[in-house]
Design an enzyme around this catalytic site. Sequence first.
Site, short mmCIF file in Angstrom:
data_model
loop_
_atom_site.label_atom_id
_atom_site.label_comp_id
_atom_site.label_asym_id
_atom_site.label_seq_id
_atom_site.Cartn_x
_atom_site.Cartn_y
_atom_site.Cartn_z
N LYS A 156 0.81 -1.22 0.00
CA LYS A 156 0.00 0.00 0.00
C LYS A 156 0.85 1.28 0.00
CE LYS A 156 -4.46 -1.48 1.69
NZ LYS A 156 -4.31 -2.93 1.93
N SER A 159 1.71 -9.77 -0.86
CA SER A 159 1.36 -8.34 -0.75
C SER A 159 1.71 -7.73 0.60
CB SER A 159 -0.13 -8.16 -1.04
OG SER A 159 -0.92 -9.00 -0.23
N GLU A 218 -10.10 6.98 3.07
CA GLU A 218 -10.95 6.05 3.79
C GLU A 218 -10.07 4.90 4.24
OE1 GLU A 218 -10.49 5.96 0.58
OE2 GLU A 218 -9.95 3.85 0.28
#
Length: 392
Positions: A84, A374, A106
Amino acid sequence: MNTRFGEFGGTYISELLVPVLQELESSFKRARRDPKFNSELHYYLFEYAGRPTALYFAERLSKKLGGARIYLKREDLLHTGAHKINNTIGQLLLARYIGKSRVIAETGAGQHGVATATAAALFGLKCEIYMGAEDAKRQSLNVYRMKLLGAKVNIVDSGSRTLKDAINEALRDYATSFKDTHYVIGSALGPHPYPTIVKHFQSVIGKEARQQILKAEGRLPDYIVACVGGGSNAIGIFSAFLKDKGVRMIGVEAGGRGIRSGKHAARLSGDGRKGVLHGSFSYVLQDKYGQIRETHSVSAGLDYPAVGPEHAYLHEQRRVNYVSVRDSEALRGFHMLSQVEGIIPALESSHAVAYLPTLVKKCRKDAVIIVNLSGRGDKDVEYVARIEGELA
Ligand SMILES: *Cc1c(COP(=O)(O)O)cnc(C)c1O
Protein backbone atom coordinates in the site's frame (compact mmCIF):
# COMPACT_ATOMS: atom_id res chain seq x y z
CA MET A 1 -6.70 8.65 -21.51
CA ASN A 2 -9.30 5.88 -21.53
CA THR A 3 -11.96 6.37 -18.89
CA ARG A 4 -13.00 2.73 -19.16
CA PHE A 5 -11.73 -0.82 -19.44
CA GLY A 6 -14.12 -2.24 -22.00
CA GLU A 7 -17.52 -1.33 -20.57
CA PHE A 8 -16.19 -1.13 -17.00
CA GLY A 9 -15.01 1.87 -15.00
CA GLY A 10 -16.30 5.33 -15.86
CA THR A 11 -17.16 8.25 -13.59
CA TYR A 12 -20.51 7.68 -11.86
CA ILE A 13 -20.26 10.56 -9.48
CA SER A 14 -21.90 13.82 -8.36
CA GLU A 15 -21.54 16.43 -11.10
CA LEU A 16 -19.83 18.69 -8.57
CA LEU A 17 -16.83 16.38 -8.66
CA VAL A 18 -16.60 15.93 -12.42
CA PRO A 19 -14.37 18.98 -13.05
CA VAL A 20 -12.29 18.04 -9.99
CA LEU A 21 -11.56 14.59 -11.38
CA GLN A 22 -10.84 16.05 -14.83
CA GLU A 23 -8.28 18.32 -13.24
CA LEU A 24 -6.81 15.37 -11.35
CA GLU A 25 -6.52 13.43 -14.60
CA SER A 26 -4.69 16.21 -16.42
CA SER A 27 -2.34 16.82 -13.47
CA PHE A 28 -1.58 13.12 -13.28
CA LYS A 29 -0.81 13.01 -17.00
CA ARG A 30 1.59 15.93 -16.56
CA ALA A 31 3.25 14.45 -13.48
CA ARG A 32 3.73 11.06 -15.10
CA ARG A 33 5.78 12.64 -17.89
CA ASP A 34 7.72 15.02 -15.64
CA PRO A 35 11.29 13.77 -15.00
CA LYS A 36 11.45 15.70 -11.73
CA PHE A 37 8.28 14.04 -10.43
CA ASN A 38 9.52 10.62 -11.50
CA SER A 39 12.91 11.02 -9.89
CA GLU A 40 11.28 12.11 -6.62
CA LEU A 41 8.94 9.12 -6.76
CA HIS A 42 11.87 6.82 -7.41
CA TYR A 43 13.86 8.39 -4.60
CA TYR A 44 11.20 7.88 -1.92
CA LEU A 45 10.22 4.38 -3.09
CA PHE A 46 13.83 3.25 -2.99
CA GLU A 47 15.38 5.27 -0.14
CA TYR A 48 12.39 5.41 2.20
CA ALA A 49 10.01 2.54 1.44
CA GLY A 50 12.67 -0.09 0.76
CA ARG A 51 12.45 -0.88 -2.95
CA PRO A 52 13.36 -2.93 -4.84
CA THR A 53 11.76 -5.82 -2.97
CA ALA A 54 13.30 -9.26 -3.34
CA LEU A 55 11.98 -11.94 -5.66
CA TYR A 56 12.74 -14.86 -3.42
CA PHE A 57 12.93 -18.47 -4.61
CA ALA A 58 10.93 -20.44 -2.02
CA GLU A 59 12.88 -23.66 -2.26
CA ARG A 60 11.36 -25.49 0.70
CA LEU A 61 7.83 -24.53 -0.30
CA SER A 62 8.50 -25.66 -3.88
CA LYS A 63 9.78 -29.01 -2.60
CA LYS A 64 6.92 -29.46 -0.18
CA LEU A 65 4.33 -28.92 -2.89
CA GLY A 66 6.22 -31.29 -5.18
CA GLY A 67 6.90 -29.70 -8.54
CA ALA A 68 7.01 -26.14 -9.87
CA ARG A 69 9.53 -23.49 -8.93
CA ILE A 70 7.77 -20.99 -6.68
CA TYR A 71 9.00 -17.43 -6.24
CA LEU A 72 7.66 -14.87 -3.77
CA LYS A 73 7.61 -11.17 -4.63
CA ARG A 74 8.35 -9.75 -1.20
CA GLU A 75 6.12 -6.67 -0.89
CA ASP A 76 5.82 -7.69 2.76
CA LEU A 77 9.32 -6.30 3.28
CA LEU A 78 8.30 -2.71 2.53
CA HIS A 79 8.02 0.02 5.16
CA THR A 80 4.64 -0.33 6.96
CA GLY A 81 4.51 -3.96 5.86
CA ALA A 82 2.62 -4.04 2.56
CA HIS A 83 2.39 -2.79 -1.02
CA LYS A 84 0.00 0.00 0.00
CA ILE A 85 2.91 2.38 0.62
CA ASN A 86 3.75 2.37 -3.14
CA ASN A 87 0.39 3.99 -3.82
CA THR A 88 0.32 6.43 -0.90
CA ILE A 89 3.83 7.75 -1.62
CA GLY A 90 2.80 8.20 -5.26
CA GLN A 91 -0.49 9.92 -4.51
CA LEU A 92 0.94 12.16 -1.77
CA LEU A 93 3.68 13.30 -4.14
CA LEU A 94 0.97 13.93 -6.72
CA ALA A 95 -1.02 15.95 -4.15
CA ARG A 96 2.06 18.03 -3.41
CA TYR A 97 2.80 18.39 -7.13
CA ILE A 98 -0.63 19.92 -7.74
CA GLY A 99 -0.38 22.20 -4.73
CA LYS A 100 -2.79 20.51 -2.31
CA SER A 101 -2.02 21.01 1.39
CA ARG A 102 -4.39 18.40 2.81
CA VAL A 103 -5.21 14.76 2.08
CA ILE A 104 -8.13 12.57 3.12
CA ALA A 105 -8.57 8.82 2.86
CA GLU A 106 -10.95 6.05 3.79
CA THR A 107 -9.78 2.97 5.60
CA GLY A 108 -11.29 -0.41 6.47
CA ALA A 109 -9.04 -2.29 8.85
CA GLY A 110 -6.69 0.68 8.96
CA GLN A 111 -3.90 -0.46 6.65
CA HIS A 112 -4.53 2.20 4.00
CA GLY A 113 -5.14 4.79 6.70
CA VAL A 114 -1.77 4.04 8.27
CA ALA A 115 -0.01 4.07 4.88
CA THR A 116 -1.62 7.44 4.03
CA ALA A 117 -0.81 8.93 7.44
CA THR A 118 2.78 7.72 7.03
CA ALA A 119 3.22 9.42 3.66
CA ALA A 120 1.47 12.56 4.95
CA ALA A 121 3.97 12.77 7.82
CA LEU A 122 6.81 12.19 5.37
CA PHE A 123 5.74 15.06 3.13
CA GLY A 124 4.27 17.37 5.78
CA LEU A 125 0.66 17.42 4.54
CA LYS A 126 -2.43 17.64 6.76
CA CYS A 127 -4.22 14.31 6.91
CA GLU A 128 -7.72 13.16 7.90
CA ILE A 129 -8.84 9.53 7.77
CA TYR A 130 -12.43 8.26 7.66
CA MET A 131 -13.07 4.95 9.37
CA GLY A 132 -16.30 3.10 10.22
CA ALA A 133 -17.11 2.88 13.94
CA GLU A 134 -17.30 -0.94 13.77
CA ASP A 135 -13.86 -1.12 12.14
CA ALA A 136 -12.36 1.41 14.56
CA LYS A 137 -13.52 -0.71 17.47
CA ARG A 138 -12.01 -3.87 15.97
CA GLN A 139 -8.76 -2.14 15.02
CA SER A 140 -8.20 0.31 17.83
CA LEU A 141 -4.42 -0.05 17.61
CA ASN A 142 -4.45 1.20 14.01
CA VAL A 143 -6.56 4.19 15.08
CA TYR A 144 -3.83 5.06 17.56
CA ARG A 145 -1.12 4.43 14.95
CA MET A 146 -2.70 6.98 12.62
CA LYS A 147 -2.94 9.52 15.45
CA LEU A 148 0.66 8.84 16.37
CA LEU A 149 1.58 9.70 12.79
CA GLY A 150 -0.22 13.03 13.14
CA ALA A 151 -3.49 12.24 11.34
CA LYS A 152 -6.99 13.13 12.50
CA VAL A 153 -9.28 10.09 12.54
CA ASN A 154 -12.99 10.67 11.86
CA ILE A 155 -15.17 7.82 13.09
CA VAL A 156 -18.18 7.17 10.83
CA ASP A 157 -21.41 6.14 12.57
CA SER A 158 -23.74 5.77 9.58
CA GLY A 159 -24.91 2.67 7.68
CA SER A 160 -23.12 -0.57 8.53
CA ARG A 161 -20.34 1.58 10.11
CA THR A 162 -17.67 -0.08 7.97
CA LEU A 163 -15.54 0.64 4.90
CA LYS A 164 -18.26 1.52 2.41
CA ASP A 165 -19.72 4.10 4.82
CA ALA A 166 -16.25 5.54 5.38
CA ILE A 167 -15.87 5.94 1.58
CA ASN A 168 -19.23 7.73 1.40
CA GLU A 169 -18.10 10.20 4.09
CA ALA A 170 -14.72 10.76 2.46
CA LEU A 171 -16.46 11.50 -0.87
CA ARG A 172 -18.74 13.98 0.95
CA ASP A 173 -15.70 15.73 2.43
CA TYR A 174 -14.00 15.81 -0.96
CA ALA A 175 -17.05 17.40 -2.64
CA THR A 176 -16.61 20.51 -0.47
CA SER A 177 -12.86 20.52 0.19
CA PHE A 178 -11.28 19.70 -3.18
CA LYS A 179 -9.76 23.17 -3.56
CA ASP A 180 -7.01 22.37 -1.07
CA THR A 181 -7.57 18.61 -0.61
CA HIS A 182 -6.62 15.43 -2.48
CA TYR A 183 -8.59 12.24 -1.86
CA VAL A 184 -6.19 9.27 -1.63
CA ILE A 185 -8.11 6.16 -2.74
CA GLY A 186 -6.51 2.98 -1.42
CA SER A 187 -7.03 0.49 -4.23
CA ALA A 188 -7.51 0.31 -8.01
CA LEU A 189 -11.11 1.37 -7.47
CA GLY A 190 -13.44 4.32 -7.63
CA PRO A 191 -14.19 6.71 -10.48
CA HIS A 192 -11.78 7.38 -13.32
CA PRO A 193 -8.91 8.36 -13.12
CA TYR A 194 -8.29 6.55 -9.80
CA PRO A 195 -8.02 2.97 -11.10
CA THR A 196 -5.42 4.15 -13.62
CA ILE A 197 -3.50 6.26 -11.09
CA VAL A 198 -3.32 3.46 -8.52
CA LYS A 199 -2.29 0.93 -11.17
CA HIS A 200 0.47 3.29 -12.30
CA PHE A 201 1.90 3.61 -8.79
CA GLN A 202 1.67 -0.16 -8.15
CA SER A 203 3.08 -1.18 -11.54
CA VAL A 204 6.59 -0.95 -10.07
CA ILE A 205 5.92 -4.41 -8.57
CA GLY A 206 5.47 -6.03 -11.98
CA LYS A 207 8.34 -4.12 -13.60
CA GLU A 208 10.76 -5.34 -10.96
CA ALA A 209 9.37 -8.89 -10.92
CA ARG A 210 9.77 -9.16 -14.69
CA GLN A 211 13.44 -8.19 -14.62
CA GLN A 212 14.10 -10.35 -11.59
CA ILE A 213 12.53 -13.51 -13.00
CA LEU A 214 14.33 -13.06 -16.33
CA LYS A 215 17.58 -12.85 -14.40
CA ALA A 216 16.81 -15.83 -12.16
CA GLU A 217 15.23 -18.20 -14.68
CA GLY A 218 16.18 -16.77 -18.06
CA ARG A 219 12.52 -16.76 -19.06
CA LEU A 220 9.08 -15.42 -18.13
CA PRO A 221 6.97 -17.19 -15.50
CA ASP A 222 4.18 -19.61 -16.39
CA TYR A 223 1.86 -18.35 -13.68
CA ILE A 224 1.42 -15.28 -11.52
CA VAL A 225 -0.83 -15.50 -8.48
CA ALA A 226 -2.11 -12.54 -6.46
CA CYS A 227 -4.95 -11.91 -4.02
CA VAL A 228 -7.66 -9.47 -5.09
CA GLY A 229 -9.38 -7.10 -2.69
CA GLY A 230 -9.94 -3.93 -4.67
CA GLY A 231 -7.23 -5.28 -6.93
CA SER A 232 -4.21 -2.97 -6.56
CA ASN A 233 -1.45 -5.44 -5.70
CA ALA A 234 -2.76 -7.83 -8.36
CA ILE A 235 -2.94 -5.24 -11.15
CA GLY A 236 0.45 -3.94 -10.01
CA ILE A 237 2.16 -7.24 -10.71
CA PHE A 238 -0.07 -8.37 -13.63
CA SER A 239 0.41 -5.14 -15.58
CA ALA A 240 3.97 -5.94 -16.68
CA PHE A 241 2.92 -9.31 -18.15
CA LEU A 242 -0.53 -8.71 -19.67
CA LYS A 243 0.86 -8.70 -23.21
CA ASP A 244 2.76 -11.97 -22.75
CA LYS A 245 0.32 -14.62 -23.91
CA GLY A 246 2.27 -17.47 -22.29
CA VAL A 247 2.01 -15.96 -18.81
CA ARG A 248 -1.17 -17.15 -17.09
CA MET A 249 -2.58 -15.09 -14.28
CA ILE A 250 -4.70 -16.02 -11.33
CA GLY A 251 -6.55 -13.57 -9.07
CA VAL A 252 -7.62 -15.02 -5.74
CA GLU A 253 -10.72 -13.58 -4.09
CA ALA A 254 -12.01 -14.17 -0.57
CA GLY A 255 -14.27 -17.22 -0.52
CA GLY A 256 -15.14 -16.60 3.15
CA ARG A 257 -17.34 -19.40 4.43
CA GLY A 258 -18.03 -20.64 0.91
CA ILE A 259 -19.87 -19.15 -2.07
CA ARG A 260 -23.15 -20.90 -1.26
CA SER A 261 -23.17 -19.53 2.32
CA GLY A 262 -23.43 -16.01 0.86
CA LYS A 263 -20.72 -14.99 3.35
CA HIS A 264 -17.80 -14.14 1.07
CA ALA A 265 -16.30 -11.40 -1.11
CA ALA A 266 -16.08 -13.36 -4.39
CA ARG A 267 -17.31 -10.82 -6.89
CA LEU A 268 -15.83 -12.34 -10.05
CA SER A 269 -15.46 -15.98 -9.02
CA GLY A 270 -18.68 -16.04 -7.00
CA ASP A 271 -22.07 -14.45 -7.56
CA GLY A 272 -21.31 -10.79 -8.20
CA ARG A 273 -23.24 -8.99 -10.93
CA LYS A 274 -22.58 -5.89 -12.97
CA GLY A 275 -23.40 -2.71 -11.12
CA VAL A 276 -22.16 0.64 -9.83
CA LEU A 277 -20.49 1.29 -6.50
CA HIS A 278 -18.39 4.26 -5.42
CA GLY A 279 -18.26 5.88 -8.82
CA SER A 280 -17.35 2.89 -10.95
CA PHE A 281 -19.16 0.27 -13.07
CA SER A 282 -17.85 -3.18 -12.22
CA TYR A 283 -18.86 -6.47 -10.63
CA VAL A 284 -20.62 -5.89 -7.33
CA LEU A 285 -22.12 -8.16 -4.69
CA GLN A 286 -25.75 -7.06 -4.56
CA ASP A 287 -29.18 -8.42 -3.71
CA LYS A 288 -31.99 -8.74 -6.26
CA TYR A 289 -32.92 -5.08 -5.70
CA GLY A 290 -29.39 -3.91 -6.41
CA GLN A 291 -28.71 -3.14 -2.74
CA ILE A 292 -25.11 -3.77 -1.69
CA ARG A 293 -24.69 -7.03 0.19
CA GLU A 294 -22.75 -7.55 3.39
CA THR A 295 -19.47 -9.30 2.65
CA HIS A 296 -17.36 -11.57 4.78
CA SER A 297 -13.73 -12.58 4.87
CA VAL A 298 -11.25 -13.57 7.54
CA SER A 299 -8.99 -10.89 6.02
CA ALA A 300 -10.19 -7.31 6.24
CA GLY A 301 -8.28 -6.23 3.13
CA LEU A 302 -10.27 -8.53 0.83
CA ASP A 303 -13.62 -7.75 2.41
CA TYR A 304 -15.21 -5.30 -0.05
CA PRO A 305 -18.36 -5.73 -2.17
CA ALA A 306 -16.94 -4.41 -5.48
CA VAL A 307 -13.78 -5.07 -7.43
CA GLY A 308 -11.58 -2.72 -9.48
CA PRO A 309 -13.04 -2.22 -12.98
CA GLU A 310 -9.96 -3.43 -14.84
CA HIS A 311 -10.31 -6.81 -13.13
CA ALA A 312 -13.93 -7.02 -14.30
CA TYR A 313 -12.62 -6.42 -17.82
CA LEU A 314 -9.76 -8.94 -17.54
CA HIS A 315 -12.29 -11.45 -16.22
CA GLU A 316 -14.63 -10.97 -19.18
CA GLN A 317 -11.67 -11.13 -21.60
CA ARG A 318 -10.61 -14.34 -19.85
CA ARG A 319 -7.12 -12.90 -19.60
CA VAL A 320 -7.03 -13.51 -15.86
CA ASN A 321 -8.62 -16.49 -14.13
CA TYR A 322 -10.36 -15.48 -10.90
CA VAL A 323 -10.80 -18.12 -8.21
CA SER A 324 -11.76 -18.05 -4.55
CA VAL A 325 -10.16 -19.47 -1.44
CA ARG A 326 -12.11 -19.95 1.80
CA ASP A 327 -11.21 -18.60 5.24
CA SER A 328 -10.17 -22.05 6.46
CA GLU A 329 -7.89 -22.63 3.46
CA ALA A 330 -6.35 -19.15 3.83
CA LEU A 331 -5.55 -19.96 7.45
CA ARG A 332 -3.81 -23.14 6.30
CA GLY A 333 -1.77 -21.05 3.86
CA PHE A 334 -0.90 -18.67 6.71
CA HIS A 335 0.50 -21.55 8.78
CA MET A 336 2.16 -23.30 5.85
CA LEU A 337 4.29 -20.35 4.74
CA SER A 338 5.18 -19.51 8.34
CA GLN A 339 6.43 -23.03 9.01
CA VAL A 340 8.01 -23.89 5.69
CA GLU A 341 9.72 -20.59 4.85
CA GLY A 342 9.80 -18.61 8.09
CA ILE A 343 7.63 -15.91 6.54
CA ILE A 344 4.36 -14.97 8.25
CA PRO A 345 2.14 -13.65 5.45
CA ALA A 346 -0.77 -11.21 5.77
CA LEU A 347 -4.12 -13.02 5.77
CA GLU A 348 -4.83 -11.35 2.41
CA SER A 349 -1.63 -12.73 0.88
CA SER A 350 -2.35 -16.08 2.56
CA HIS A 351 -5.23 -16.48 0.09
CA ALA A 352 -2.74 -16.43 -2.81
CA VAL A 353 -0.43 -18.84 -0.97
CA ALA A 354 -3.35 -21.15 -0.20
CA TYR A 355 -4.16 -21.54 -3.88
CA LEU A 356 -0.70 -23.00 -4.62
CA PRO A 357 -1.41 -26.67 -3.76
CA THR A 358 -4.33 -26.65 -6.24
CA LEU A 359 -2.27 -24.92 -8.92
CA VAL A 360 0.83 -27.06 -8.52
CA LYS A 361 -1.28 -30.23 -8.90
CA LYS A 362 -2.38 -29.23 -12.37
CA CYS A 363 0.73 -27.55 -13.77
CA ARG A 364 3.90 -29.01 -15.29
CA LYS A 365 6.72 -30.14 -13.00
CA ASP A 366 9.08 -27.45 -14.33
CA ALA A 367 6.54 -24.61 -14.22
CA VAL A 368 7.67 -21.27 -12.81
CA ILE A 369 5.20 -19.53 -10.50
CA ILE A 370 5.39 -16.07 -8.94
CA VAL A 371 3.19 -15.29 -5.95
CA ASN A 372 2.77 -11.67 -5.00
CA LEU A 373 3.25 -11.61 -1.24
CA SER A 374 1.36 -8.34 -0.75
CA GLY A 375 2.03 -7.93 2.97
CA ARG A 376 3.36 -9.34 6.21
CA GLY A 377 1.20 -11.03 8.81
CA ASP A 378 2.29 -9.35 12.03
CA LYS A 379 -0.97 -7.37 12.03
CA ASP A 380 -2.95 -10.64 11.93
CA VAL A 381 -1.09 -12.74 14.49
CA GLU A 382 -3.20 -11.77 17.50
CA TYR A 383 -6.44 -12.23 15.58
CA VAL A 384 -5.48 -15.70 14.30
CA ALA A 385 -4.35 -16.73 17.78
CA ARG A 386 -7.74 -15.65 19.12
CA ILE A 387 -9.89 -17.45 16.52
CA GLU A 388 -7.79 -20.59 16.83
CA GLY A 389 -8.15 -20.59 20.61
CA GLU A 390 -4.51 -19.87 21.46
CA LEU A 391 -5.49 -16.67 23.26
CA ALA A 392 -8.43 -16.19 25.61
C1 LIG B 1 -5.15 -3.96 1.48
C2 LIG B 1 -4.42 -5.21 1.24
C3 LIG B 1 -4.78 -6.07 0.18
C4 LIG B 1 -5.96 -5.87 -0.71
O1 LIG B 1 -5.92 -4.73 -1.52
P1 LIG B 1 -5.62 -4.79 -3.07
O2 LIG B 1 -5.94 -3.42 -3.52
O3 LIG B 1 -6.54 -5.83 -3.66
O4 LIG B 1 -4.21 -5.15 -3.25
C5 LIG B 1 -4.00 -7.20 -0.03
N1 LIG B 1 -2.94 -7.49 0.77
C6 LIG B 1 -2.58 -6.68 1.79
C7 LIG B 1 -1.40 -7.06 2.63
C8 LIG B 1 -3.31 -5.52 2.05
O5 LIG B 1 -2.94 -4.73 3.08
